[in-house]
Enzyme design. Sequence first.
Site, PDB file in Angstrom:
ATOM      1  N   HIS A 174       0.818  -1.227   0.000  1.00  0.00           N
ATOM      2  CA  HIS A 174       0.000   0.000   0.000  1.00  0.00           C
ATOM      3  C   HIS A 174       0.849   1.273   0.000  1.00  0.00           C
ATOM      4  O   HIS A 174       0.296   2.375  -0.064  1.00  0.00           O
ATOM      5  CB  HIS A 174      -0.946   0.019   1.207  1.00  0.00           C
ATOM      6  CG  HIS A 174      -1.938  -1.098   1.221  1.00  0.00           C
ATOM      7  ND1 HIS A 174      -2.783  -1.356   0.155  1.00  0.00           N
ATOM      8  CD2 HIS A 174      -2.233  -2.045   2.154  1.00  0.00           C
ATOM      9  CE1 HIS A 174      -3.547  -2.406   0.455  1.00  0.00           C
ATOM     10  NE2 HIS A 174      -3.227  -2.849   1.658  1.00  0.00           N
ATOM     11  N   ASP A 210      -2.474 -10.724  -1.924  1.00  0.00           N
ATOM     12  CA  ASP A 210      -3.058 -10.169  -0.697  1.00  0.00           C
ATOM     13  C   ASP A 210      -4.554  -9.907  -0.917  1.00  0.00           C
ATOM     14  O   ASP A 210      -4.981  -9.623  -2.039  1.00  0.00           O
ATOM     15  CB  ASP A 210      -2.324  -8.864  -0.344  1.00  0.00           C
ATOM     16  CG  ASP A 210      -2.694  -8.316   1.021  1.00  0.00           C
ATOM     17  OD1 ASP A 210      -1.911  -8.534   1.967  1.00  0.00           O
ATOM     18  OD2 ASP A 210      -3.755  -7.673   1.144  1.00  0.00           O
ATOM     19  N   HIS A 212      -6.185  -7.431  -0.184  1.00  0.00           N
ATOM     20  CA  HIS A 212      -6.433  -6.033  -0.558  1.00  0.00           C
ATOM     21  C   HIS A 212      -5.625  -5.681  -1.803  1.00  0.00           C
ATOM     22  O   HIS A 212      -4.481  -6.122  -1.935  1.00  0.00           O
ATOM     23  CB  HIS A 212      -6.027  -5.112   0.594  1.00  0.00           C
ATOM     24  CG  HIS A 212      -6.651  -5.483   1.904  1.00  0.00           C
ATOM     25  ND1 HIS A 212      -5.981  -6.245   2.854  1.00  0.00           N
ATOM     26  CD2 HIS A 212      -7.876  -5.222   2.410  1.00  0.00           C
ATOM     27  CE1 HIS A 212      -6.779  -6.437   3.893  1.00  0.00           C
ATOM     28  NE2 HIS A 212      -7.938  -5.821   3.662  1.00  0.00           N
ATOM     29  N   ASP A 298      -3.954 -12.814   3.889  1.00  0.00           N
ATOM     30  CA  ASP A 298      -5.171 -12.353   4.559  1.00  0.00           C
ATOM     31  C   ASP A 298      -6.438 -12.646   3.767  1.00  0.00           C
ATOM     32  O   ASP A 298      -7.541 -12.342   4.217  1.00  0.00           O
ATOM     33  CB  ASP A 298      -5.073 -10.863   4.938  1.00  0.00           C
ATOM     34  CG  ASP A 298      -4.599  -9.979   3.797  1.00  0.00           C
ATOM     35  OD1 ASP A 298      -4.371 -10.493   2.683  1.00  0.00           O
ATOM     36  OD2 ASP A 298      -4.447  -8.767   4.027  1.00  0.00           O
ATOM     37  N   TYR A 337      -3.063 -11.836   9.198  1.00  0.00           N
ATOM     38  CA  TYR A 337      -3.166 -11.328  10.571  1.00  0.00           C
ATOM     39  C   TYR A 337      -3.692 -12.331  11.578  1.00  0.00           C
ATOM     40  O   TYR A 337      -3.812 -11.995  12.754  1.00  0.00           O
ATOM     41  CB  TYR A 337      -4.043 -10.060  10.558  1.00  0.00           C
ATOM     42  CG  TYR A 337      -3.513  -9.063   9.552  1.00  0.00           C
ATOM     43  CD1 TYR A 337      -2.403  -8.295   9.843  1.00  0.00           C
ATOM     44  CD2 TYR A 337      -4.074  -8.957   8.274  1.00  0.00           C
ATOM     45  CE1 TYR A 337      -1.869  -7.417   8.912  1.00  0.00           C
ATOM     46  CE2 TYR A 337      -3.552  -8.083   7.335  1.00  0.00           C
ATOM     47  CZ  TYR A 337      -2.444  -7.321   7.662  1.00  0.00           C
ATOM     48  OH  TYR A 337      -1.908  -6.464   6.729  1.00  0.00           O
TER      49      TYR A 337
HETATM   50  C1  SP5 Z   1      -0.985  -5.052   4.018  1.00  0.00           C
HETATM   51  C2  SP5 Z   1      -2.413  -5.116   4.421  1.00  0.00           C
HETATM   52  O1  SP5 Z   1      -3.006  -6.181   4.419  1.00  0.00           O
HETATM   53  N1  SP5 Z   1      -2.978  -3.981   4.838  1.00  0.00           N
HETATM   54  C3  SP5 Z   1      -4.313  -3.998   5.307  1.00  0.00           C
HETATM   55  C4  SP5 Z   1      -4.937  -2.696   5.024  1.00  0.00           C
HETATM   56  C5  SP5 Z   1      -6.386  -2.714   5.367  1.00  0.00           C
HETATM   57  N2  SP5 Z   1      -6.625  -2.356   6.706  1.00  0.00           N
HETATM   58  C6  SP5 Z   1      -7.936  -1.834   6.866  1.00  0.00           C
HETATM   59  C7  SP5 Z   1      -8.386  -1.981   8.277  1.00  0.00           C
HETATM   60  C8  SP5 Z   1      -9.818  -1.619   8.372  1.00  0.00           C
HETATM   61  C9  SP5 Z   1     -10.289  -1.602   9.794  1.00  0.00           C
HETATM   62  N3  SP5 Z   1     -10.309  -2.933  10.344  1.00  0.00           N
HETATM   63  C10 SP5 Z   1     -11.018  -3.047  11.583  1.00  0.00           C
HETATM   64  C11 SP5 Z   1     -10.472  -2.088  12.592  1.00  0.00           C
HETATM   65  C12 SP5 Z   1     -10.607  -2.620  13.981  1.00  0.00           C
HETATM   66  N4  SP5 Z   1      -9.309  -2.808  14.548  1.00  0.00           N
HETATM   67 ZN    ZN Z   2      -4.086  -7.076   2.987  1.00  0.00          ZN
END
Ligand code: SP5
Ligand code: ZN
Length: 358
Positions: A174, A210, A212, A298, A337
């Site tokens: 990202h 990934d 995302h 993920d 994660y």
């Molecule tokens: C590298 C990668 O996998 N980055 C992940 C980016 C997306 N993160 C978004 C998180 C959105 C909020 N998730 C719930 C929050 C509660 N802790």
């Molecule tokens: Zn991701």
Amino acid sequence: MDQYEVPVLWSPDTRLHDPRNEVWVGVPTIGTETAARVDAILDALDGPGFRLVEVPPAIDRPALDAVHDAGLLEFLGTAAERWAAGPYADLVGQERVVPYLFPTPAMTAGLPARPAVAVHADAGRFGYDTMTLVGPGTFAAALAAADCAAAAAHLVSSGAEQLAYALSRPPGHHATPAGYGGSCYLNNAAVAAEALRTGGAQRVGIVDLDAHQGNGTAAIFYARSDVRYGSVHVDPGAGWFPHVVGYAEETGTGDGVGATRNLPLAEGTGDGPWLEAVANLTEWVSGCDALVVSLGVDAAADDPESPLLVTADGYRDAGRLLGGLGLPAVVVQEGGYHLPSLGGLVAAYLDGHAGAGG
Ligand code: SP5
Ligand code: ZN
């Protein structure tokens, strides 16, 4: 036949970044991109079929400078000290750099945005979300993660290895030319691709698994024809990160027209359609001279950060598809994660890739 031993490029410095919290919708939540991820993966790869290789610091600064603007590197290298020198810990107990405003066109309305003196106001010039905080060890860890990716690329470029895995953390896909976000600071996969180019590969294909879309990697190579970027991910149009980009219509610009491919999938998608998309990207990069895999795990069913339902066997089959290309390949860790299953998912992918003769 002896099983191929996959080199695992890692560095203890990747543990130095401790996000503590992620500020989500204004509320500090517990960070998910933790140093424990490194150890979960190391534990799974500390055995037959793998060989741990510790990476020394600062091995390919030119590749990093090719990928990122000097302003971002300067900010990340100094932000934690600037923050510590400010009143933030005493005033509100905040020990991490958190952007306070974002100098988008909505604010500047065509006027030039000046670098802000106050670091809480300056952070929004580079940080594009409130989830991705900078602390004392963040830059050192991000550099170490990029070093792992560069070291893996060097091993492959030299012909010493056909496949190398970079245990990069924090992740990178990202991170844009001049921005950090999405738990990413420096774009490790782009560093690997750049190092492979310098090492002699005329055309590099990046396949991003990934959950995302890797908006940073896509942005870095969007106008280039020598690096193809293909991604399979949960549809940002269904409300998922990175929300505003990652659509199928984005196919590149200028020299890079046709060199970007986004394959968004619906929430709830499992192995079958996911592997069809991976097969599509595999065929699409088959004419390249070298491969970078952005291995986020993920997309797995157990993962708390995405609604895709890929299994460990799915990741193994993805490895078989991409390994079957027979290209020199660097696999770079991205997201993932769920600590109990994280290491097994990475091992499954690498096992499939190496077993396919890749
Ligand atoms: C590298 C990668 O996998 N980055 C992940 C980016 C997306 N993160 C978004 C998180 C959105 C909020 N998730 C719930 C929050 C509660 N802790
Ligand atoms: Zn991701």
